[in-house]
Design an enzyme around this catalytic site. Structure first.
Site, PDB file in Angstrom:
ATOM      1  N   LYS A  28       3.418  -0.994  12.587  1.00 27.71           N
ATOM      2  CA  LYS A  28       4.756  -1.304  13.079  1.00 27.71           C
ATOM      3  C   LYS A  28       5.443  -0.030  13.556  1.00 27.71           C
ATOM      4  O   LYS A  28       5.166   1.056  13.055  1.00 27.71           O
ATOM      5  CB  LYS A  28       5.619  -1.898  11.957  1.00 27.71           C
ATOM      6  CG  LYS A  28       5.236  -3.257  11.463  1.00 27.71           C
ATOM      7  CD  LYS A  28       6.177  -3.684  10.346  1.00 27.71           C
ATOM      8  CE  LYS A  28       5.801  -5.021   9.753  1.00 27.71           C
ATOM      9  NZ  LYS A  28       6.025  -6.132  10.689  1.00 27.71           N
ATOM     10  N   ARG A  71       0.225 -14.709   7.096  1.00 29.98           N
ATOM     11  CA  ARG A  71      -0.469 -15.991   7.233  1.00 29.98           C
ATOM     12  C   ARG A  71      -1.861 -15.955   6.611  1.00 29.98           C
ATOM     13  O   ARG A  71      -2.399 -16.991   6.227  1.00 29.98           O
ATOM     14  CB  ARG A  71      -0.543 -16.374   8.710  1.00 29.98           C
ATOM     15  CG  ARG A  71      -1.358 -15.434   9.570  1.00 29.98           C
ATOM     16  CD  ARG A  71      -1.059 -15.598  11.047  1.00 29.98           C
ATOM     17  NE  ARG A  71       0.288 -15.138  11.375  1.00 29.98           N
ATOM     18  CZ  ARG A  71       0.809 -15.179  12.604  1.00 29.98           C
ATOM     19  NH1 ARG A  71       0.103 -15.671  13.605  1.00 29.98           N
ATOM     20  NH2 ARG A  71       2.024 -14.750  12.826  1.00 29.98           N
TER      21      ARG A  71
END
Length: 503
Positions: A271, A345
């Site tokens: 990120k 996920r």
């Protein structure tokens, strides 16, 4: 918290909270403040107006009492326009009480004389006040007196005798929300996966819940390849925590699954720095599941509830998984990892696979899953998706009743093709960038057993308030989804959720 039917003017406290409503002629006293207005010679509204008050929702005004009532300070809380039928919306009362208690920080004793004429109003005022009476001061070394929450809060209500059970429920919910806020606010260096699992175990044992913790060795042996893949780049190995509530009269089982990424760097798909500083909140879903189980254990609805906390730290260490690696999830589905920042996920897929073995009548997962939620719905509204529209909407309705902002969203089937892999059963990241909140839900749907109702709640923005505090919501961790999950459990127990219908 206590209840009192005594006159507000005689409350022996440091701060007295009263309500104002708007009118064409300016603010006027709300129900509950009549005797205070009388003690001020009918000048409560005029004094507040002179200080700039208009009675608008969210407005707070402070005024000295100069001995007219026992409390030395009055805080007025705006309620907006008086409602038709004289019945105040519960969320309006919760927000006003929360804003007032935040404004009363630094004072030990507070009495609240907002509209609390029956059990419903008293319950809303109590919960709002308790949620607003929160501060995370663990790491402050300077004097925190001015920001400390009140030590005692008294609700002034003529329904004091009838409202004690409702206020006890409010205390249970507020304590569970505070637990979640504390966990989300804790620096990630002090909350690696093993520590979060330890805290979860302690909370569960104290609440009388069953608990099981799978460490990294058990996860490898059990075939939880997705959780292991996410956690392998960190020196702090992952955990999967199972927390269970059983009720002897239950006929339905609810499975709750929470994303518990204790810190998310994005892994090798790193990120930007500006997107990383609040990633300690990436375990907000797991914390919400733990908080909800704690409250459910105290409230005892007649439904079985099992919670899974899928915990890992996503770091770019030398052993980190690489884009194009393939992992095998619990249950055998192979996943090509195209983006290591789509890690939530992955851990959820393993937990969903394990939860299916509990034969649940409804699965709900809660996760700070996508930036797409923020793009679509902003910082205060969670996205709700699912494989059954009626069940999905029942969760959204439960959220509305509890005062949590959630919005039903679709799961377009055409998004599935963007997860096609040339080497595995599925990729973890859609090749199409648009609709990323929805596509993440589509990915998770692949792991839901056929015929089982399932709802996915994306709380990416609402879990952590990066802006200024407002109403009963502090800066930082918010504790979002706890109240909704508890309400859904109670709906299932009462047979009012569509998931209770026969298969």
């Amino acid at each position: 918290m206590s209840l009192s039917a005594d006159a507000a003017r005689s409350a022996d406290v440091d701060v007295l909270v009263v309500g104002l409503v708007t009118s064409q002629d300016g603010p006027r006293p709300a129900p509950g403040s009549d005797d205070v207005d009388d003690a001020l010679g009918g000048r409560l509204a005029a004094a507040a107006k002179a200080l700039g008050a208009r009675g608008k929702a969210g407005e707070i005004t402070r005024m000295p009492t100069l001995g007219a009532v026992k409390a030395p300070l009055i805080i007025t809380a705006g309620l907006g326009a008086a409602p038709e039928g004289d019945r105040f919306d519960a969320e309006t009362l919760r927000r006003a009480a929360g804003a007032a208690l935040r404004a009363a920080a630094g004072h030990d004793r507070v009495a609240v004389a907002l509209p609390a004429r029956d059990t419903g109003e008293a319950s809303a005022v109590a919960l709002g006040a308790l949620l607003g009476n929160y501060a995370f001061l663990k790491y402050r070394t300077s004097d925190t007196t001015a920001s400390a929450p009140a030590e005692s809060v008294t609700i002034i209500t003529p329904a004091a005798g009838a409202s004690s059970a409702a206020v006890e429920r409010a205390e249970t919910l507020a304590e569970s929300v505070a637990l979640v806020r504390d966990l989300v606010n804790t620096p990630p260096g002090d909350l690696p996966p093993s520590e979060l699992a330890k805290i979860a175990s302690e909370v569960a044992e104290t609440a009388g819940l069953g608990v099981e913790v799978l460490d990294e060795e058990a996860l490898v042996a059990g075939g939880y390849g997705a959780i292991i893949g996410v956690g392998q780049g960190s020196v702090n190995p992952p955990r999967l925590v199972r927390v269970a509530y059983d009720h002897p009269g239950a006929t339905k089982t609810l499975a709750l699954i929470g994303k518990g990424i204790t810190f998310d760097t994005g892994g090798l798909s790193l990120k930007p720095a500006a997107s990383m500083d609040w990633m300690k909140s990436d375990m907000g879903g797991a914390a919400a599941v733990l908080g909800a189980l704690r409250a459910i254990a105290a409230l005892r609805p007649a439904v079985n509830v099992v919670g899974y906390l899928a915990i890992a730290e996503n770091m770019p260490g030398g052993a980190a998984q690489r884009p194009s690696d393939v992992v095998t999830s619990y249950g055998g589905t192979t996943i090509e990892v195209m983006n290591t920042d789509a890690e939530g996920r992955l851990v959820m897929a393993d937990a969903i696979g394990r939860a299916a073995e509990d034969s649940p009548d409804l699965i709900i997962d809660v996760a700070t899953l996508t930036g797409g939620q923020l793009v679509a719905l902003g910082t205060r509204t969670s996205g709700v998706m699912g494989n059954d529209d009626a069940v999905r909407d029942s969760v959204t309705d439960a959220a509305t009743r509890t005062g949590e902002s959630m919005w039903s969203m679709p799961l377009p089937p055409e998004l599935r093709r963007y997860f096609d892999s040339s080497v595995a059963d599925i990729t973890n990241h859609a090749s199409e960038r648009w609709g990323s909140m929805l596509s993440a839900g589509v990915f998770l749907s692949e792991f839901i057993p056929d015929g089982v109702p399932w709802v996915h709640i994306d709380i990416a923005g609402p879990a952590f308030n990066q802006g200024e505090a407002h109403d009963y919501t502090p800066k930082g961790g918010t504790g979002v989804a706890v109240r909704t999950l508890v309400q859904v459990a109670e709906d299932l127990a009462e047979g009012t959720n569509p998931a209770t219908r026969s298969a």
